[in-house]
Each structure stands twice: as structure tokens, then as C-alpha cells.
Design an enzyme around this catalytic site. Structure first.
Site, short mmCIF file in Angstrom:
data_model
loop_
_atom_site.label_atom_id
_atom_site.label_comp_id
_atom_site.label_asym_id
_atom_site.label_seq_id
_atom_site.Cartn_x
_atom_site.Cartn_y
_atom_site.Cartn_z
N GLU A 215 -9.60 -6.94 -4.57
CA GLU A 215 -10.13 -8.10 -3.46
C GLU A 215 -11.29 -8.97 -4.06
OE1 GLU A 215 -10.02 -5.94 0.06
OE2 GLU A 215 -8.02 -5.42 -0.06
N ASN A 256 -6.18 -6.90 -8.02
CA ASN A 256 -5.25 -6.62 -6.92
C ASN A 256 -5.93 -7.21 -5.62
OD1 ASN A 256 -3.19 -4.95 -5.51
ND2 ASN A 256 -4.75 -3.88 -4.54
N HIS A 292 0.36 -7.09 2.57
CA HIS A 292 0.09 -6.85 4.15
C HIS A 292 0.63 -7.95 4.97
CE1 HIS A 292 -1.83 -3.22 2.93
NE2 HIS A 292 -2.66 -3.74 2.49
N GLU A 320 0.92 -2.78 -2.00
CA GLU A 320 0.42 -2.11 -0.62
C GLU A 320 1.16 -2.51 0.46
OE1 GLU A 320 -3.76 -2.56 0.09
OE2 GLU A 320 -4.34 -2.34 -2.01
N ASP A 322 3.33 -3.43 3.67
CA ASP A 322 3.64 -2.99 5.05
C ASP A 322 3.95 -4.34 6.03
OD1 ASP A 322 1.09 -4.01 5.66
OD2 ASP A 322 0.31 -1.55 5.57
#
Length: 399
Positions: A215, A256, A292, A320, A322
Site C-alpha cells: 500500500e 500489493n 476488497h 485479499e 472479500d
């Protein structure tokens, strides 16, 4: 006596014949040994050779997928046993040419035996990411003092299961010990600290994939003004990547980030960074797209973005995943979530350079979402009772 014996035989078969899957439960698929019929009011729908699911009658598609007369099967070798037909998300992903389907986990969850039983199933999960135990505050709480006990617990779990491990992460603006954030650094000293930290943890966990940089960008595409960027500019990025490569020439090195899955300033900045690093000869193997998402808001440009990254000479992975919803959960939201998971996974499937998919923990029971996004949750493919949701079927359909 004959009548009694016949009755006994009949009764012995009743539990088996009457066993039925509840709504959203599995009812068929290669390797499935459970019920193949559904509770009243539901119908068993086949979505692939590997997965059939009970859905309400009123939600059944107008055209039900049919099974080829002789569906292909793929076998996986079980140590000490005979080959068994592949089933589960990871098995299906590998059949489809991907390296893995995986899940994040955390140390506190590993005391939950029912949870671990599913996590240990290599047919479902071929890869594990430690959510917190390899971050800076966990691995180097004091300068030069490294602690690996928590990280080792998850690394050893993955090794014992024959699962891949994703190191997460070397350098991030968050979860830093105070000695990193409160010291008045010179540029050379902080770069030395970054080099030592990255080389030490990557060397300890050799042979893995690593989110070396996590990030680095704000949503507007500018660099985060954390301690690393404030003191070193962008030099910390190349220093960390080079340290990781030196420590383990066989590691896969990633940057990432989130909100780089759609066309915009942040994705453009990441692409420009990749170009800059590659042109300077800095080692970089991949870009992780966290994914996300929110139900009903999956970016339509996801596949295109992946293709643009791979065109730069790096691989990509969904790291990651979701897809959260505003609570309370409704059937309409679950149905849309199923479609959203399917579209995300399908995007990866359509891009050769997308090597794998990881959900950010597989169950709502341990999701980070409710504590971070007030009033939102139920973001994972399994519910809080460790039961598969419609989202699971969406993933399997795409695989």
C-alpha cells in the site's frame, strides 16, 4: 421373524435415504460423499463437475446446466493413498491452470478446531497468508531484535499441509513499532533499517512469495507520506526489493495495494512505478490486487487492469478478496454477492498472468470487515457457522 428382519433392514436404510442438504448446502460434485437431494422447497443445481448446490425453488435458473455424458475428472495424489478425484476451490483452480486458491488466517484462529479442519483441506486452500504475524511490529518489535514464533506457527501449518505461503509484508506504513515511527532518521540510516528488516525476514522464510511493499499509494495516486517516503522518497521501495532478492533469489517479489483494480489515478501510479522499477533493473515479479469490494460495486475494468499490468512484464494475483455488504444480510444481497465473486474470479481466469486468488479469510466468523466498516460485513464465502454461502458457488462456477 422374516417380517421383523425386513422391517429392520428397511429402517437401517432410512437415515441414509432421507439425508438431505439444507438450502445453500452442497448436494453433489466429483468426490462429494454427502447428501445428493435437498430439503423441501429447494432444488439441487449443478454448476460444475465439482460442485452442485441446493437453492430455493423460486431462485432456480430457467435453464439448468446439464452434465456431459462423461464429465472429465482430475485426480490429486494423497500421500500414502490412491489418487482421489479433485474437489474444492483449490483443486478446481489448479485444474483450470492457476497455481492456487488460498485464504488468509491469523494465529488466534488456530485454536478453533472446526475452522482449522477446513483451512487444512488442501483441496479447498492451496495457499495461506498470515494476516498479521509477519508484519513489522510482530517480527522486529525492537531494532535488531527479531521474533518469528507467531509467523513460524502459520508457516509450519502451511508446510505440514503442503500449502504455499505468502509472506505479508516487509514494508507497510501501518502496524509499525514506535522505534520506527518516532526516531529522527537520516536517509541512509532508515534505508539501512529497511534493508536489514527485509533481508532478515525474507531469509528466514525462504522460497516464498512476498508482499515486499504494501500500500504505497493514496487513492489519488500520490505516495503516502509515511516515515519511509518522508525520509527517503521512493528509494525505500527499491531498497526493500533489492534486499529481498539478495536474501532469497528464489522468492517471488510483489507490490500489493487496494483500489488499483479499476481505471484511475491509483492504478496509473502503480503502473508507472512498475515501469520505473523494471527500467531501473529493480527486481519485481508481481503486483497484488487486494480486491476488497462492496456487493454490487465490483469494477468492470478489473480484467483490463490485470492485462495492463501483465503487459508490463509482471504477474498479478488477487491477494485479499472479500466482498462486503451492508447489514442485515438479505437473500438479494447474497445472490448479488454470488454473482460478484463469480465475476472477480472469472476476470482472473481470463488473464493468463493472473496466477492465483486468496480470500481475506474464508469465513465471516473471522472477517476484519465488521470492525473496520461500521454496519457492514458478511463478506466471505463461508458464513460465521463455517457453512458455505452462495458466494462459494459463484467462485466454483467461475473456476
Amino acid at each position: 421373524m422374516k417380517a421383523s428382519a425386513s422391517l429392520a433392514c428397511l429402517l437401517a436404510t432410512v437415515p441414509f435415504s432421507m439425508a438431505q442438504s439444507s438450502v445453500w448446502g452442497q448436494c453433489g460434485g466429483i468426490g462429494w460423499t454427502g447428501p445428493t437431494t435437498c430439503a423441501s422447497g429447494n432444488i439441487c443445481i449443478e454448476y460444475s463437475s465439482y460442485y452442485s448446490q441446493c437453492i430455493p425453488n423460486d431462485q432456480a435458473p430457467s435453464t439448468i446446466p446439464t452434465t456431459p455424458a462423461s464429465p472429465p475428472t482430475t485426480s490429486v495424489s494423497i500421500p500414502g493413498g490412491s489418487p482421489t478425484p479433485a474437489s474444492g476451490l483449490n483443486a478446481a483452480a489448479k485444474v483450470a491452470g492457476k497455481l492456487y486458491f488460498g485464504s488468509a488466517t491469523d494465529n488466534s484462529e488456530l485454536t478453533d478446531n472446526a475452522y482449522v479442519t477446513i483451512l487444512d483441506n488442501k483441496n479447498e486452500f492451496g495457499q495461506i497468508t498470515p494476516a498479521n504475524s509477519m508484519k513489522w511490529d510482530a517480527t522486529e518489535p525492537e531494532r535488531g531484535t527479531f521474533t518469528f514464533n507467531s509467523g513460524d506457527q502459520i508457516a509450519n501449518l502451511a508446510k505440514s499441509n503442503g500449502q504455499l505461503l505468502r509472506g505479508h509484508n516487509c514494508v507497510w506504513y501501518n502496524q509499525l513499532p514506535s522505534w520506527v515511527t518516532s526516531t529522527s532518521w537520516s536517509k541512509s540510516d532508515l534505508l539501512s533499517v529497511v534493508q536489514t528488516h527485509c533481508s532478515t525476514i525474507v531469509s528466514h522464510y525462504k522460497g516464498q512469495v512476498w508482499d515486499v511493499i504494501n500500500e504505497p499509494f493514496n487513492d489519488d495516486g500520490t505516495y503516502r507520506t509515511d516515515v519511509f517516503y518522508t525520509v527517503t522518497g521512493t528509494d525505500y521501495i527499491s531498497t526493500a526489493l533489492q534486499a529481498a532478492r539478495t536474501a532469497d533469489p528464489n522468492a517471488k517479489l510483489y507490490i500489493n495495494d487496494y483500489n488499483i483494480e479499476s481505471t484511475g489515478a491509483k492504478a496509473t501510479s502503480m503502473m508507472n512505478l512498475v515501469k520505473s522499477l523494471k527500467s531501473a533493473g529493480v527486481p519485481l515479479d508481481g503486483v497484488g490486487l487486494q480486491c476488497h469490494f462492496i456487493v454490487g460495486e465490483v469494477p468492470t475494468s478489473l480484467q483490463s487492469i490485470m492485462q495492463q499490468f501483465t503487459a508490463l512484464g509482471v504477474e498479478v494475483a488477487i491477494t485479499e478478496l472479500d466482498i462486503r455488504m451492508t447489514l442485515p444480510e438479505t437473500q438479494a444481497l447474497l445472490t448479488q454477492q454470488q454473482k460478484d465473486y463469480q465475476s472477480v474470479v472469472a476476470a482472473c481466469m481470463a488473464v493468463e498472468g493472473c496466477v492465483g486468488i486468496t480470500v481475506w479469510d474464508y469465513t465471516d466468523k473471522y472477517s476484519w470487515v465488521p470492525s473496520t466498516f461500521s454496519g457492514q460485513g458478511d463478506a466471505c464465502p463461508w458464513d460465521s457457522n463455517l457453512q458455505k454461502k452462495p458466494a462459494y458457488n459463484g467462485i466454483m462456477a467461475a473456476l
